[in-house]
Design a protein around this motif. Sequence first.
Motif, PDB file in Angstrom:
ATOM      1  N   SER A 215       0.830  -1.246  -0.070  1.00  0.00           N
ATOM      2  CA  SER A 215       0.077   0.012  -0.131  1.00  0.00           C
ATOM      3  C   SER A 215       0.792   1.023  -0.126  1.00  0.00           C
ATOM      4  CB  SER A 215      -1.039  -0.095   1.259  1.00  0.00           C
ATOM      5  OG  SER A 215      -1.769  -1.052   1.218  1.00  0.00           O
ATOM      6  N   GLN A 216       0.559   2.423  -0.781  1.00  0.00           N
ATOM      7  CA  GLN A 216       1.488   3.524  -1.131  1.00  0.00           C
ATOM      8  C   GLN A 216       0.553   4.517  -0.911  1.00  0.00           C
ATOM      9  OE1 GLN A 216       4.749   3.320  -3.874  1.00  0.00           O
ATOM     10  NE2 GLN A 216       4.352   1.309  -4.243  1.00  0.00           N
ATOM     11  N   THR A 217      -0.796   4.535  -0.694  1.00  0.00           N
ATOM     12  CA  THR A 217      -1.694   5.555  -0.630  1.00  0.00           C
ATOM     13  C   THR A 217      -2.433   5.279   0.749  1.00  0.00           C
ATOM     14  OG1 THR A 217      -3.286   4.932  -1.890  1.00  0.00           O
ATOM     15  CG2 THR A 217      -1.389   6.041  -3.035  1.00  0.00           C
ATOM     16  N   LEU A 218      -3.154   6.610   1.181  1.00  0.00           N
ATOM     17  CA  LEU A 218      -4.021   6.387   2.203  1.00  0.00           C
ATOM     18  C   LEU A 218      -5.183   5.398   1.738  1.00  0.00           C
ATOM     19  CD1 LEU A 218      -5.093   7.152   5.014  1.00  0.00           C
ATOM     20  CD2 LEU A 218      -6.090   9.229   3.966  1.00  0.00           C
ATOM     21  N   ALA A 219      -5.918   5.565   0.569  1.00  0.00           N
ATOM     22  CA  ALA A 219      -6.949   4.933   0.259  1.00  0.00           C
ATOM     23  C   ALA A 219      -6.586   3.392   0.142  1.00  0.00           C
ATOM     24  CB  ALA A 219      -7.393   5.225  -1.214  1.00  0.00           C
ATOM     25  N   GLN A 220      -5.406   2.864  -0.317  1.00  0.00           N
ATOM     26  CA  GLN A 220      -5.053   1.742  -0.455  1.00  0.00           C
ATOM     27  C   GLN A 220      -4.921   1.285   1.009  1.00  0.00           C
ATOM     28  OE1 GLN A 220      -1.400   1.919  -2.914  1.00  0.00           O
ATOM     29  NE2 GLN A 220      -2.538   2.143  -4.711  1.00  0.00           N
ATOM     30  N   ALA A 221      -4.381   1.776   2.017  1.00  0.00           N
ATOM     31  CA  ALA A 221      -4.287   1.318   3.267  1.00  0.00           C
ATOM     32  C   ALA A 221      -5.608   1.265   3.871  1.00  0.00           C
ATOM     33  CB  ALA A 221      -3.307   2.220   4.095  1.00  0.00           C
ATOM     34  N   LEU A 222      -6.473   2.040   3.821  1.00  0.00           N
ATOM     35  CA  LEU A 222      -7.761   1.989   4.378  1.00  0.00           C
ATOM     36  C   LEU A 222      -8.424   0.642   3.732  1.00  0.00           C
ATOM     37  CD1 LEU A 222      -9.024   5.548   4.029  1.00  0.00           C
ATOM     38  CD2 LEU A 222      -8.605   4.260   6.430  1.00  0.00           C
ATOM     39  N   GLN A 223      -8.391   0.463   2.504  1.00  0.00           N
ATOM     40  CA  GLN A 223      -8.796  -0.902   2.006  1.00  0.00           C
ATOM     41  C   GLN A 223      -8.357  -2.050   2.687  1.00  0.00           C
ATOM     42  OE1 GLN A 223      -8.389  -1.290  -2.183  1.00  0.00           O
ATOM     43  NE2 GLN A 223      -9.938  -2.632  -2.456  1.00  0.00           N
ATOM     44  N   VAL A 224      -7.131  -2.022   2.824  1.00  0.00           N
ATOM     45  CA  VAL A 224      -6.346  -3.371   3.392  1.00  0.00           C
ATOM     46  C   VAL A 224      -6.704  -3.357   4.767  1.00  0.00           C
ATOM     47  CG1 VAL A 224      -4.160  -4.050   3.949  1.00  0.00           C
ATOM     48  CG2 VAL A 224      -4.233  -3.363   1.652  1.00  0.00           C
ATOM     49  N   LEU A 225      -6.642  -2.461   5.369  1.00  0.00           N
ATOM     50  CA  LEU A 225      -7.223  -2.477   7.127  1.00  0.00           C
ATOM     51  C   LEU A 225      -8.580  -2.720   7.383  1.00  0.00           C
ATOM     52  CD1 LEU A 225      -4.913   0.556   8.124  1.00  0.00           C
ATOM     53  CD2 LEU A 225      -4.515  -1.979   8.554  1.00  0.00           C
ATOM     54  N   GLY A 226      -9.496  -2.218   6.436  1.00  0.00           N
ATOM     55  CA  GLY A 226     -10.892  -2.515   6.800  1.00  0.00           C
ATOM     56  C   GLY A 226     -11.295  -1.373   7.799  1.00  0.00           C
ATOM     57  N   SER A 227     -12.689  -1.393   8.012  1.00  0.00           N
ATOM     58  CA  SER A 227     -13.040  -0.107   8.700  1.00  0.00           C
ATOM     59  C   SER A 227     -12.783  -0.292  10.048  1.00  0.00           C
ATOM     60  CB  SER A 227     -14.667   0.009   8.540  1.00  0.00           C
ATOM     61  OG  SER A 227     -15.319  -1.328   8.781  1.00  0.00           O
ATOM     62  N   VAL A 228     -12.823  -1.673  10.697  1.00  0.00           N
ATOM     63  CA  VAL A 228     -12.763  -1.527  12.083  1.00  0.00           C
ATOM     64  C   VAL A 228     -11.352  -1.321  12.537  1.00  0.00           C
ATOM     65  CG1 VAL A 228     -13.083  -3.152  14.364  1.00  0.00           C
ATOM     66  CG2 VAL A 228     -14.943  -3.164  12.439  1.00  0.00           C
ATOM     67  N   GLN A 229     -10.391  -1.907  11.919  1.00  0.00           N
ATOM     68  CA  GLN A 229      -8.853  -1.800  12.364  1.00  0.00           C
ATOM     69  C   GLN A 229      -8.478  -0.333  11.982  1.00  0.00           C
ATOM     70  OE1 GLN A 229      -7.177  -3.536  13.929  1.00  0.00           O
ATOM     71  NE2 GLN A 229      -4.913  -4.053  13.240  1.00  0.00           N
ATOM     72  N   SER A 230      -9.135   0.262  11.126  1.00  0.00           N
ATOM     73  CA  SER A 230      -8.755   1.659  10.698  1.00  0.00           C
ATOM     74  C   SER A 230      -9.361   2.372  11.849  1.00  0.00           C
ATOM     75  CB  SER A 230      -9.256   1.803   9.312  1.00  0.00           C
ATOM     76  OG  SER A 230      -8.802   1.378   8.326  1.00  0.00           O
ATOM     77  N   VAL A 231     -10.251   2.570  12.132  1.00  0.00           N
ATOM     78  CA  VAL A 231     -10.965   3.231  13.252  1.00  0.00           C
ATOM     79  C   VAL A 231     -10.247   2.997  14.466  1.00  0.00           C
ATOM     80  CG1 VAL A 231     -13.063   3.567  14.857  1.00  0.00           C
ATOM     81  CG2 VAL A 231     -13.368   3.386  12.265  1.00  0.00           C
ATOM     82  N   ASN A 232      -9.892   1.872  14.921  1.00  0.00           N
ATOM     83  CA  ASN A 232      -8.913   1.346  16.079  1.00  0.00           C
ATOM     84  C   ASN A 232      -7.699   2.104  16.196  1.00  0.00           C
ATOM     85  OD1 ASN A 232     -10.859  -0.661  17.101  1.00  0.00           O
ATOM     86  ND2 ASN A 232     -10.096  -2.384  16.594  1.00  0.00           N
ATOM     87  N   LEU A 233      -6.940   1.974  14.993  1.00  0.00           N
ATOM     88  CA  LEU A 233      -5.844   2.811  14.882  1.00  0.00           C
ATOM     89  C   LEU A 233      -5.917   4.237  14.944  1.00  0.00           C
ATOM     90  CD1 LEU A 233      -3.960   0.997  11.720  1.00  0.00           C
ATOM     91  CD2 LEU A 233      -3.154   0.988  14.186  1.00  0.00           C
ATOM     92  N   LEU A 234      -7.039   4.865  14.217  1.00  0.00           N
ATOM     93  CA  LEU A 234      -7.157   6.372  14.544  1.00  0.00           C
ATOM     94  C   LEU A 234      -7.622   6.660  15.845  1.00  0.00           C
ATOM     95  CD1 LEU A 234      -9.482   6.806  11.163  1.00  0.00           C
ATOM     96  CD2 LEU A 234      -7.080   7.713  11.681  1.00  0.00           C
TER      97      LEU A 234
END
Length: 402
Positions: A215-234
């Motif tokens: 992943s080299q962009t924010l959009a790609q990273a969000l897609q890999v992580l998924g909604s739950v993991q992304s929110v947890n990290l944020l």
Amino acid sequence: MTAVDLPTTPRILIAEADPWVRDMLTELILDVRCDVDLKVCADGQQAWEWLTHHQPDLVIADWELPGTDGLSLLRGVRQQRRQPAVAFILMSSRNDTASVREAVPLMPTAYLTKPLDMEGLRQRLMGLLVKGNAVTCEVPGLAPGMSPSHFLENRREIAEGAPLSMDVKLAVKISQGKAGLDMAMLEQSLRFDPHVTSVLIAAANSAAQHRGKASQTLAQALQVLGSVQSVNLLLSLAMKRSATLTDEVLIAKAQQYWELSRRTAEYARSLARLLDLDAERCFCAGLLCSLGDLTVLRCLQDWLLAGGELDDDEINTQLKANAATFGSALRTRWRMPLELRELIASVYQFTGGVYSREALVMNVAAQMAAIGPEDGLDALANSKPARLLKIGTSELSRLRRP
């Protein structure tokens, strides 16, 4: 599942292979109870060796640990027959009935499936760790004779990145709809924050998450992580100390770098589109070009919180001396994709040799971002990167228009 009372100052073990999940759990625990005695392990064998020599009050372990797995750790702890029983939260990506039935006889305090419900875990930890009045912890003071230079030297390899430029909790909230989290809206809300972008990209490329192309962009990273993991990290980013700057002078400095990053990113994206290149990757590289400067500012916030003093000259001195090395160390430690790191490096130097067209774009975009809106563009158009890209004054002028 069992319920256990913990002592006044609990000793806690976290056993988790994914560094970003470890970090989330650490921040969550310290946010709930800042005075805990915390041990963090990356594999099960290390965790078990620690358990044989220490008496924990709470263990949080992943079932899928390398070496000794989390279920074996739980079994080993229960076989020790300690009284009172050790509180043990077992995490796993397994949500099938057979796995739950295998764990239940060992009496875990809780069995949590991944991605974690961090708010639910917070409530459990509050019940376990907080008894009576809330605990407060003072920020450790500076060692005698400590200078800003020595302080930053000690922080270079452990720095936690840039300060947040926005309210990530609000970004998550406004992205929540009736159908769940709108990931496209979340990406648009966060796309100008260098720290958020760098952390999510690094997390998406970690060994636990990485699948196939980096992943080299924010959009790609969000897609890999998924909604739950992304929110947890944020949400874990928002918990960290100095996540948001409070000193007015440091805030003013950070605003300059946030604006420079934004302009570089937007010029890079526009140039890449004009030349039919990867516009979003160029945008991301431009956004991260000031990550080192911003990380230094966040560390200087910690210096102030610890009782140090700063003036404008000292801040400028430390930025000049440390920004490049802080940025490089952070990108290396977080294992940012090599292609992205090369694009970021091309922002700062272009000395000849063979460069990709995207690297040339980054150098031109950085030069455009650094000059004033009323300054002429002839010198930039005559620079080697612009000439190699065959970008003249007229094209640059169109790109600079509002």
